[in-house]
Design a protein around this motif. Structure first.
Motif, PDB file in Angstrom:
ATOM      1  N   GLU A 261      41.356  40.688  39.769  1.00 16.41           N
ATOM      2  CA  GLU A 261      41.544  42.059  40.220  1.00 16.41           C
ATOM      3  C   GLU A 261      41.714  42.987  39.028  1.00 16.41           C
ATOM      4  O   GLU A 261      42.456  42.698  38.097  1.00 16.41           O
ATOM      5  CB  GLU A 261      42.788  42.134  41.113  1.00 16.41           C
ATOM      6  N   ASP A 263      42.802  46.667  37.193  1.00 17.00           N
ATOM      7  CA  ASP A 263      43.898  47.624  37.290  1.00 17.00           C
ATOM      8  C   ASP A 263      43.479  48.956  36.695  1.00 17.00           C
ATOM      9  O   ASP A 263      42.854  48.998  35.621  1.00 17.00           O
ATOM     10  CB  ASP A 263      45.109  47.111  36.493  1.00 17.00           C
ATOM     11  N   VAL A 265      45.713  52.510  36.039  1.00 19.44           N
ATOM     12  CA  VAL A 265      47.069  53.027  36.211  1.00 19.44           C
ATOM     13  C   VAL A 265      47.239  54.316  35.428  1.00 19.44           C
ATOM     14  O   VAL A 265      46.763  54.444  34.291  1.00 19.44           O
ATOM     15  CB  VAL A 265      48.118  51.993  35.723  1.00 19.44           C
ATOM     16  N   TYR A 290      54.289  50.484  32.647  1.00 24.72           N
ATOM     17  CA  TYR A 290      53.232  49.587  33.121  1.00 24.72           C
ATOM     18  C   TYR A 290      53.118  48.389  32.197  1.00 24.72           C
ATOM     19  O   TYR A 290      53.262  48.515  30.980  1.00 24.72           O
ATOM     20  CB  TYR A 290      51.892  50.337  33.173  1.00 24.72           C
ATOM     21  N   ALA A 292      50.372  45.093  31.924  1.00 24.23           N
ATOM     22  CA  ALA A 292      49.201  44.396  32.461  1.00 24.23           C
ATOM     23  C   ALA A 292      49.504  42.911  32.637  1.00 24.23           C
ATOM     24  O   ALA A 292      50.254  42.326  31.850  1.00 24.23           O
ATOM     25  CB  ALA A 292      48.010  44.587  31.532  1.00 24.23           C
ATOM     26  N   THR A 316      48.096  42.037  40.151  1.00 31.56           N
ATOM     27  CA  THR A 316      47.971  43.268  39.367  1.00 31.56           C
ATOM     28  C   THR A 316      49.210  43.450  38.511  1.00 31.56           C
ATOM     29  O   THR A 316      50.183  42.702  38.620  1.00 31.56           O
ATOM     30  CB  THR A 316      47.783  44.487  40.282  1.00 31.56           C
ATOM     31  N   ARG A 319      54.638  47.782  37.599  1.00 32.56           N
ATOM     32  CA  ARG A 319      54.813  49.236  37.501  1.00 32.56           C
ATOM     33  C   ARG A 319      56.282  49.540  37.739  1.00 32.56           C
ATOM     34  O   ARG A 319      56.909  48.950  38.610  1.00 32.56           O
ATOM     35  CB  ARG A 319      53.932  49.946  38.523  1.00 32.56           C
TER      36      ARG A 319
END
Length: 326
Positions: A261, A263, A265, A290, A292, A316, A319
């Protein structure tokens, strides 16, 4: 608090900025060493031998024809305070600054580390917490890290500066376990460009872009991924008046890994400082952080201590929001 608006992934809790010293005009040699001993409680003692840790490092810096160079070589190790808990490490690095006193110095570095470490995964029993299962005795791994990078400053004035930093990282881990010879290799090529502008005494603007490409090869991952990270950011420190200052920042990050998936952001940041008097300052800020997901978190497929670890390609990044008043 989070500084992802400027520094990107991994800055969830804060940032530490380390700046190495420029070699002085006078040559300098520095030697550091240490020695320590472990005191194991008698009820947990697993050996009658003394357990210790020690290390030594040698650094030399000097300038030749307007170029400053720092060389470092070091070795350290430990027998650990637990059975099969020791390590030995070798380090070497060199950093060269071309034109250290010029307006646009250029520096380059190479940093190498090799570490052999025993592995203490689980204790033998509740009454023997510092010992391992006899089958695991002698398990160890070797980790090697290499970084090569440079910093270029094509523009450097009182109100404007441009900094470009290319870097290459290599990491290797090889297990030498009784039941595993798993291995891991990763290579990362990255670059970033940062522009600083001070158009007036009321504004200090920092903008930049970042990009990195990482290839990973591992025996414990369901596939060998390639990872692309892109970032774009901007931040303005605003001097509103003698009593008011503010910071506005925004960053966009893209993290994409093969078969996983992706990301995208946005990380904003807003802060304000009010100085009602020389003795008092009031501050408040709100920012988003954030981080990763790593390749290990997304792709690992293995079994450890009877537990099956499954990959999560839909995972993901983390956050977080943080607010502060002080």
């Amino acid at each position: 608090g989070p500084h992802s608006s400027l520094y990107g992934t991994g800055a969830l809790g804060g940032v530490v900025n380390v700046i190495t010293a420029v070699p002085s005009e006078t040559p300098e040699t520095l030697v550091r060493g240490y020695f320590g001993a472990y005191d194991t409680p008698s009820r947990y003692r697993f050996t009658d031998e003394a357990l210790s840790t020690a290390g030594i490092g040698l650094q030399h810096s000097r300038r030749i024809a307007g170029t400053g160079t720092t060389l470092f070589f070091g070795a350290d190790g430990s027998e650990g305070f637990r059975q099969n808990g020791g390590y030995s490490r070798w380090q070497a690095r060199v950093k060269t600054v071309f034109g250290p006193d010029s307006e646009r110095p250029l520096d380059a570095f190479v940093d190498w580390t090799q570490r052999d470490a025993d592995e203490f995964y689980t204790w033998l029993s509740e009454d023997q917490p510092l010992e391992v299962d006899p089958e695991e005795l002698g398990d160890w791994l070797r980790e090697t890290d290499l970084s090569i990078g440079a910093t270029l400053r094509p523009v450097m004035t009182q109100r404007t500066s441009l900094q470009i930093r290319p870097i290459f990282d290599y990491n290797s881990v090889q297990n030498y376990f009784h039941d595993s010879d798993d291995r891991h290799h990763s290579s990362r090529l990255a670059a970033d460009a940062q522009l600083y502008l001070a158009p007036s005494l009321k504004h200090a603007v920092t903008t930049g872009v970042e990009a990195s490409w990482t290839d990973v090869t591992s025996t414990v991952l369901v596939t060998n991924p390639s990872i692309l990270d892109l970032g774009m950011y901007g931040q303005d420190e605003i001097h509103i008046s003698d009593k008011w200052r503010a910071v506005l920042g925004l960053r966009f990050d893209y993290h994409g890994a093969s078969s996983a998936e992706a990301d995208f952001v946005a990380s904003p940041r807003i802060g304000e400082v009010y100085l009602p008097s020389r003795q008092v300052s009031l501050r408040a800020s709100v920012s988003r952080g954030y981080r990763a997901p790593s390749a290990a978190e997304q792709y690992t497929a293995t079994t450890r201590f009877g537990f099956r670890v499954v990959p999560n390609l839909a995972l993901t990044g983390e956050r977080s929001w943080s607010g502060e008043m002080g």
